[in-house]
Write a protein that holds these residues in place. Structure first.
Motif, mmCIF file in Angstrom:
data_model
loop_
_atom_site.group_PDB
_atom_site.id
_atom_site.type_symbol
_atom_site.label_atom_id
_atom_site.label_comp_id
_atom_site.label_asym_id
_atom_site.label_seq_id
_atom_site.Cartn_x
_atom_site.Cartn_y
_atom_site.Cartn_z
ATOM 1 N N ARG A 185 -4.679 1.935 -5.718
ATOM 2 C CA ARG A 185 -5.188 3.307 -5.520
ATOM 3 C C ARG A 185 -6.666 3.264 -5.177
ATOM 4 N N HIS A 195 4.781 8.471 -5.442
ATOM 5 C CA HIS A 195 3.702 8.218 -4.474
ATOM 6 C C HIS A 195 4.218 7.841 -3.085
ATOM 7 N N LEU A 245 -6.957 2.213 -1.628
ATOM 8 C CA LEU A 245 -6.670 3.311 -0.684
ATOM 9 C C LEU A 245 -7.868 4.245 -0.559
ATOM 10 N N ASN A 300 0.834 -1.213 0.000
ATOM 11 C CA ASN A 300 0.000 0.000 0.000
ATOM 12 C C ASN A 300 0.863 1.256 0.000
ATOM 13 N N ASP A 346 -7.024 -2.536 -8.038
ATOM 14 C CA ASP A 346 -5.993 -1.502 -8.050
ATOM 15 C C ASP A 346 -5.768 -0.964 -6.633
ATOM 16 N N GLY A 399 2.078 1.424 -3.561
ATOM 17 C CA GLY A 399 0.997 1.560 -4.536
ATOM 18 C C GLY A 399 1.102 0.553 -5.657
#
Length: 756
Positions: free
Chosen positions: A249, A128, A252, A50, A247, A53
């Motif tokens: 993202r 990121h 998150l 995480n 995904d 990413g």
């Protein structure tokens, strides 16, 4: 940007970590880092993914992480990954990263589920991420699976402790929310090494999997099972999401939505989730680095000092410097000359405390070994008297002589002088051996350039060999000069009148009574049946040899008068490391207890020679080989009439006096000749001519070609040296007023002690 200096520090710590790893040293600076610990399937790998990413860590059941993964996250515009073991290769596809981790793990641990403490270094550049260094460690387990060793639990535990015991390591203790926190393996092991909770950060995963109607609000508010640095909650992707390639993202965003919409966490949503965890870890690692800076600085400085000496010889020889090879050649040859001279003349720096070498060993050859060899040859009483008798009779021929013939004296003296050639030439040989060994020793510093070392050794050794010939010629010339004219007018010569009155016994010169000549430890070699070998403290005086229990000289074991004693060589016993010589009585009496001779043992041949030289000074001489093996003498040899006996005695005294003069002269002149013609010549040659010989011996480029090992070592050493210097510079630039958050106050963590 008050924290800018600190932001620079995390990448710097990464550089240091790489510098140590590439040189093959363990990171013994204990660089600040964050270790991720937790049980199997606690969600450690998901937390790390995480952060990045991307999906890049191996997945599966059982132990998936089987080697420590040092993950360095670096904020960068481009997104790619690099492994330390694949230098120069950039991984853009993160599926390839996963495959490489699996392949590199199997390379060390094999395809079974075994583990290894050797880390894999992975660096991820991405826009990121925040600068962060984490270590993903194997998950704790209780039961061995498949081919795993039965003690897998202890192996993993020992590996975790290797990392988290260090004071510089922050501990990220990951625990799933759907298990009992009080039984958390991660918190238990963290508490063992960090009882005050100064380094432990709690992470709770799988909050979305808690039973309906339950939540972890009290944990996050640090009310239930409190931790000093508190807890942060995250929601990872489920196995279904991972299998469906959801995904990260999107995951998150879903995590953010979960905290904002959950009634128990809504009010603390800003302090929850992966982005906050990443920021918190970045800040905490930054603060932790700042706290450890003073200690880190002193360790860096001590590392730099220890490298300074080794790097000194590399620093000035940069590959981009066109005059590097010339400078290196000049400096190396100059240093070789300085080292050689220091070894000969003696020096206070870099003193060898293990053994004698160089000038000290040559000094011992001159003043102990050489005099001993001379005395060994000269003092052979029976043989000398027999020769004198033959000489007198042969000079008189058929006549019976009334007077002592001086021709007999000259003949005997010349024969004795000729015997000096062998020990004198042997002394030259021993000095040549020592000089050759010295050249090899001083050339060790030229190891960086094998061809230069080889040529230097060849040129200097060849010069020493050339001088050896000239020195031997000169030594032989000295003896020939002595043979050419027997000077009976020498002021120290006793003359015929005194020789007739002189008694042989009175001729034996002894040192001053009770004068201590030598002290030291020796081992008396006695068979096990008679008590075995023992070490004693020996004291040799001009009149006796005594030995004591120890150097305090209070408890005397025995005192042996030196009268009628002689020395004898003894061969080393099988498997014996000691060097031995013996003392015996010429009148066949027992020397000690019921022993006809006592064997004395030393650690080295040098010590034996030194003790023998000391016994010579005390008037104890070596046994003659001829005496042991001599044939029964013809009866006429010793059937002397009183007149012949007086003549033999007179010439014996004259020979003794004259040979004493010659001995004194040779003992003085041979070392001086060797010193002038060989040792000083070698020093002058190295200082003034060696360089010219090296230039003429071949191409300078090939002469100054580094060995491959040396080039690699130099590059690595310089890289590490510059990394350490850069680290110290950056640490020095960091303002003492850098913003940092203090460690939270202590909390009531007695629950942890109860849980244990």
């Amino acid at each position: 940007m008050g924290n800018r200096g600190m932001e620079d520090l995390i990448p710097l710590i990464n550089k240091l970590q790489d510098a140590f790893s590439s040189i093959g040293q363990s990171c013994n600076l204990d660089l600040p880092q964050i270790a991720v610990v937790g049980g199997q399937s606690a969600g450690k790998s998901s937390v790390l993914e995480n952060f990045v990413g991307r999906d890049f860590l191996p997945r599966g059941s059982g132990i998936v992480t089987r080697r420590p993964l040092i993950l360095q996250l670096i904020n960068n515009k481009a997104e790619y990954a690099e492994f330390l073991h694949c230098k120069g290769k950039k991984f853009v596809d993160f599926d390839e990263v996963r495959a490489e981790i699996e392949a590199e793990t199997d390379r060390i641990t094999g395809s079974n589920k075994g583990i290894s403490p050797i880390p894999i270094n992975l660096r991820v550049y991405s826009p990121h991420v925040l600068n962060l260094t984490l270590i993903d460690l194997p998950g704790m387990t209780k039961v061995a699976v498949g081919d795993q060793p039965q003690d897998i639990e202890h192996q993993i535990r020992d590996m975790l402790l290797q990392f988290i015991t260090k004071e510089s390591c922050l501990i990220l203790a990951v625990t799933p929310a759907n298990t009992d926190l009080a039984n958390s393996d991660a918190l238990k092991i963290a508490k063992e090494v960090d009882p005050q909770g100064l380094r432990t950060i709690g992470v709770i995963t799988k909050l979305d999997l808690m039973d309906e109607g339950t939540d972890a609000k009290d944990i996050f508010e640090n009310k239930l099972l409190p931790l000093r640095r508190g807890y942060i909650g995250v929601v990872n992707r489920s196995q279904k999401d991972i299998d469906g390639r959801k995904d990260i993202r999107a995951a998150l965003a879903a995590e953010r939505k979960f905290f904002l919409s959950h009634p128990a966490y809504r009010h603390m949503a800003e302090r929850m989730g992966t982005p906050h965890l990443q920021k918190a870890l970045n800040q905490q690692l930054t603060n932790h680095i700042r706290d450890t800076l003073p200690g880190l600085r002193s360790k860096l400085q001590s590392q730099l000092l220890s490298l300074e000496k080794e790097v000194e010889e590399y620093k000035n020889f940069r590959p981009d410097d066109p005059t590097r090879k010339t400078k290196a050649l000049l400096q190396m040859v100059q240093q070789f000359g300085v080292d050689f001279e220091k070894c000969i003349e003696g020096s206070g720096d870099q003193v060898d405390t293990n053994e004698l070498s160089g000038g000290a060993k040559i000094n011992r050859l001159f003043h102990e070994r050489f005099p001993f060899e001379l005395v060994k040859i000269v003092f052979d009483e029976k043989e000398l008297r027999r020769e004198i008798s033959h000489a007198i009779k042969n000079v008189h021929g058929v006549r019976t002589g009334l007077f002592t013939p001086d021709l007999a004296f000259e003949a005997i003296v010349k024969k004795q002088i000729l015997k000096l050639k062998e020990p004198s030439l042997k002394c030259v040989d021993l000095v040549v051996s020592e000089l050759t060994a010295l050249v090899m020793k001083c050339a060790v510093k030229l190891n960086s350039y094998p061809r230069l070392r080889e040529e230097t050794e060849r040129i200097v050794t060849t010069h020493v060999r050339e001088r050896e010939g000239k020195t031997k010629d000169q030594v032989l010339l000295l003896i020939d000069i002595e043979l050419s004219y027997i000077n009976t007018n020498h002021e120290d010569f006793i003359g015929f009148a005194n020789a007739q009155q002189r008694n042989t016994a009175a001729n034996k010169k002894r040192a001053i009574p009770n004068q201590v000549i030598r002290k030291g430890w020796l081992t008396i070699n006695i068979s096990i049946m008679k008590g075995g070998s023992k070490e004693y403290w020996f004291v040799l005086t001009a009149e006796s040899l005594s030995w004591y229990k120890n150097e305090e000289e209070k408890e005397k074991k025995y005192m042996l008068p030196l009268d009628n004693l002689k020395l004898r060589d003894v061969e080393k016993g099988f498997m014996s490391t000691k060097h031995i010589f013996a003392i015996f009585n010429t009148e066949q009496r027992n020397v000690y207890k019921d022993l006809r001779q006592i064997e004395l043992a030393c650690d080295s041949q040098d010590d034996v020679d030194s003790w023998k030289a000391s016994f010579l000074r005390a008037g104890v001489y070596p046994e003659k080989d001829q005496e042991e093996n001599e044939e029964p003498c013809p009866a006429d040899t010793f059937s002397m009439d009183p007149q012949l006996e007086r003549q033999v005695e007179t010439i014996r005294n004259l020979v003794d006096s004259y040979i004493g003069i010659i001995n004194k002269s040779i003992r003085d002149l041979v070392p001086k000749t060797i010193m002038h013609l060989m040792i000083n010549s070698a020093k002058d040659f190295i200082h003034s001519e060696l360089l010219a010989y090296l230039y003429s011996s071949g191409d300078q480029n090939s002469l100054m070609e580094e060995s491959a090992d040396q080039a690699q070592r130099r590059d690595e050493m310089l890289r590490m040296y510059h990394a350490l210097k850069e680290a110290l510079v950056i640490i020095g630039d960091i303002s003492a007023n850098t913003i940092s958050t203090p460690v939270p106050p202590p909390v009531n963590d007695s629950w942890m002690q109860e849980a244990r």
